[in-house]
Motif scaffolding. Sequence first.
Motif, PDB file in Angstrom:
ATOM      1  N   THR A 153       5.708   2.168  -5.351  1.00 21.19           N
ATOM      2  CA  THR A 153       4.967   0.866  -5.278  1.00 21.19           C
ATOM      3  C   THR A 153       5.585  -0.068  -4.182  1.00 21.19           C
ATOM      4  O   THR A 153       4.800  -0.907  -3.797  1.00 21.19           O
ATOM      5  CB  THR A 153       4.924   0.024  -6.586  1.00 21.19           C
ATOM      6  OG1 THR A 153       4.321   1.025  -7.740  1.00 21.19           O
ATOM      7  CG2 THR A 153       4.648  -1.218  -6.760  1.00 21.19           C
ATOM      8  N   ALA A 154       6.762  -0.027  -4.065  1.00 24.96           N
ATOM      9  CA  ALA A 154       7.444  -0.931  -3.043  1.00 24.96           C
ATOM     10  C   ALA A 154       7.157  -0.619  -1.791  1.00 24.96           C
ATOM     11  O   ALA A 154       6.875  -1.330  -0.867  1.00 24.96           O
ATOM     12  CB  ALA A 154       9.101  -0.872  -3.335  1.00 24.96           C
ATOM     13  N   VAL A 155       6.921   0.732  -1.335  1.00 28.75           N
ATOM     14  CA  VAL A 155       6.556   1.138  -0.120  1.00 28.75           C
ATOM     15  C   VAL A 155       5.210   0.835   0.139  1.00 28.75           C
ATOM     16  O   VAL A 155       4.603   0.158   1.282  1.00 28.75           O
ATOM     17  CB  VAL A 155       6.805   2.792   0.175  1.00 28.75           C
ATOM     18  CG1 VAL A 155       6.126   3.333   1.544  1.00 28.75           C
ATOM     19  CG2 VAL A 155       8.077   3.089  -0.109  1.00 28.75           C
ATOM     20  N   ARG A 156       4.318   1.224  -0.821  1.00 31.02           N
ATOM     21  CA  ARG A 156       2.793   0.720  -0.693  1.00 31.02           C
ATOM     22  C   ARG A 156       2.514  -0.953  -0.515  1.00 31.02           C
ATOM     23  O   ARG A 156       1.674  -0.915   0.470  1.00 31.02           O
ATOM     24  CB  ARG A 156       2.027   1.292  -1.926  1.00 31.02           C
ATOM     25  CG  ARG A 156       0.483   1.006  -2.031  1.00 31.02           C
ATOM     26  CD  ARG A 156      -0.250   1.605  -3.043  1.00 31.02           C
ATOM     27  NE  ARG A 156      -0.477   2.908  -3.224  1.00 31.02           N
ATOM     28  CZ  ARG A 156       0.591   3.691  -4.176  1.00 31.02           C
ATOM     29  NH1 ARG A 156       1.320   2.900  -4.819  1.00 31.02           N
ATOM     30  NH2 ARG A 156       0.471   4.796  -4.150  1.00 31.02           N
ATOM     31  N   GLU A 157       3.120  -1.580  -1.257  1.00 31.19           N
ATOM     32  CA  GLU A 157       2.861  -3.041  -1.280  1.00 31.19           C
ATOM     33  C   GLU A 157       3.704  -3.474   0.094  1.00 31.19           C
ATOM     34  O   GLU A 157       2.887  -4.479   0.922  1.00 31.19           O
ATOM     35  CB  GLU A 157       3.796  -3.725  -2.308  1.00 31.19           C
ATOM     36  CG  GLU A 157       3.011  -3.540  -3.630  1.00 31.19           C
ATOM     37  CD  GLU A 157       3.880  -4.259  -4.846  1.00 31.19           C
ATOM     38  OE1 GLU A 157       4.987  -4.802  -4.576  1.00 31.19           O
ATOM     39  OE2 GLU A 157       3.144  -4.576  -5.957  1.00 31.19           O
ATOM     40  N   THR A 158       4.645  -2.770   0.661  1.00 29.68           N
ATOM     41  CA  THR A 158       5.167  -3.399   1.917  1.00 29.68           C
ATOM     42  C   THR A 158       4.209  -3.169   3.182  1.00 29.68           C
ATOM     43  O   THR A 158       3.664  -4.141   4.058  1.00 29.68           O
ATOM     44  CB  THR A 158       6.452  -2.601   2.669  1.00 29.68           C
ATOM     45  OG1 THR A 158       7.312  -3.081   1.412  1.00 29.68           O
ATOM     46  CG2 THR A 158       6.957  -2.989   3.776  1.00 29.68           C
ATOM     47  N   VAL A 159       3.631  -1.847   2.941  1.00 30.70           N
ATOM     48  CA  VAL A 159       2.618  -1.446   4.200  1.00 30.70           C
ATOM     49  C   VAL A 159       1.286  -2.220   4.150  1.00 30.70           C
ATOM     50  O   VAL A 159       0.860  -2.885   5.064  1.00 30.70           O
ATOM     51  CB  VAL A 159       2.373   0.212   4.067  1.00 30.70           C
ATOM     52  CG1 VAL A 159       1.285   0.494   4.978  1.00 30.70           C
ATOM     53  CG2 VAL A 159       3.614   0.979   4.345  1.00 30.70           C
TER      54      VAL A 159
END
Length: 301
Positions: free
Chosen positions: A233-239
């Motif tokens: 979730t952290a990676v997806r939200e950042t991108v």
Amino acid sequence: MGHLDRAKCSAWKKEGGAGTEQDEVAADELLLPWSGSALGLADLGFVTGRHKPLMVGVIGPQNAGKTTLLAAWYLLISRGLTSSEARSFAGSYSFAGWEAVASALRWSPGLQPNFPPHTTSRGGRAPGLLHLDFRNTDGEARGYLFADAPGEWFQKWAVNREAIDGEGARWVAEHADAFLLIADRAALSGPNMGAARNSLQLLARRLSAESAKRPVALVWTKSDIAIAPEMETAVRETVLNLMPDAREFSVSINPGAESGSDSGQGLNDLLDWTLSIRRGCIFLPPTQASVSDPLFMFGAR
């Protein structure tokens, strides 16, 4: 047939007969204006003579699976396992380059399949470029260049845009028509998962500043490896916060549990999306002519 010296090929039709001086001279000539290896900047003029290929930048940390992704695509295409019916393979100027990255993934008797060797991070102004041509149902051919660059370039470029060792990454960012941002699930679930997440988020921020609305795909490689939902979730939200129009794909060279095919997971979906990309059009501003004669409507001001 692989003979660098045409005189040694049994199928070569010698123009002046066997053993003539003309044949000896011809044997030393360059057979083709390209070598078949990965293309460099000097080769681009030749490749773009007919039409400008669409450049795909594959961006990600080292060992994230960038070269393996390209090799898997090449093997699927060579075996006719791609899912696209709207376009078909129409040639390549870099067969030797493709074979160099894909040979490790081929099965040979007595040898286990392996992964392509790590792309060297030696200094360079541009990455190796792998070329493919595809033809659609209307007979129109379109060319593609895939940038095979080492992850170290992108990691240094993410930290400092003007880094000397990131010159090749800057070249990719400037010339690519689309980007594949690689997220390595193995690294994001390993002992250094925190550092891997921070590195990927830093790279996403750099890419968002450079992409200028060009198409971007977030590609989760090694999708058969589970990672913590919070990490994903952290990676997806950042991108997606940085690049809301980015598409998301999950790929793996391992077949899915529910599929008996040997075409991996998600590879064809990502390839179809990549081949469907169109270069953005340039719209000229409207002109305000002061005369009615079309010859003078576009005069310099």
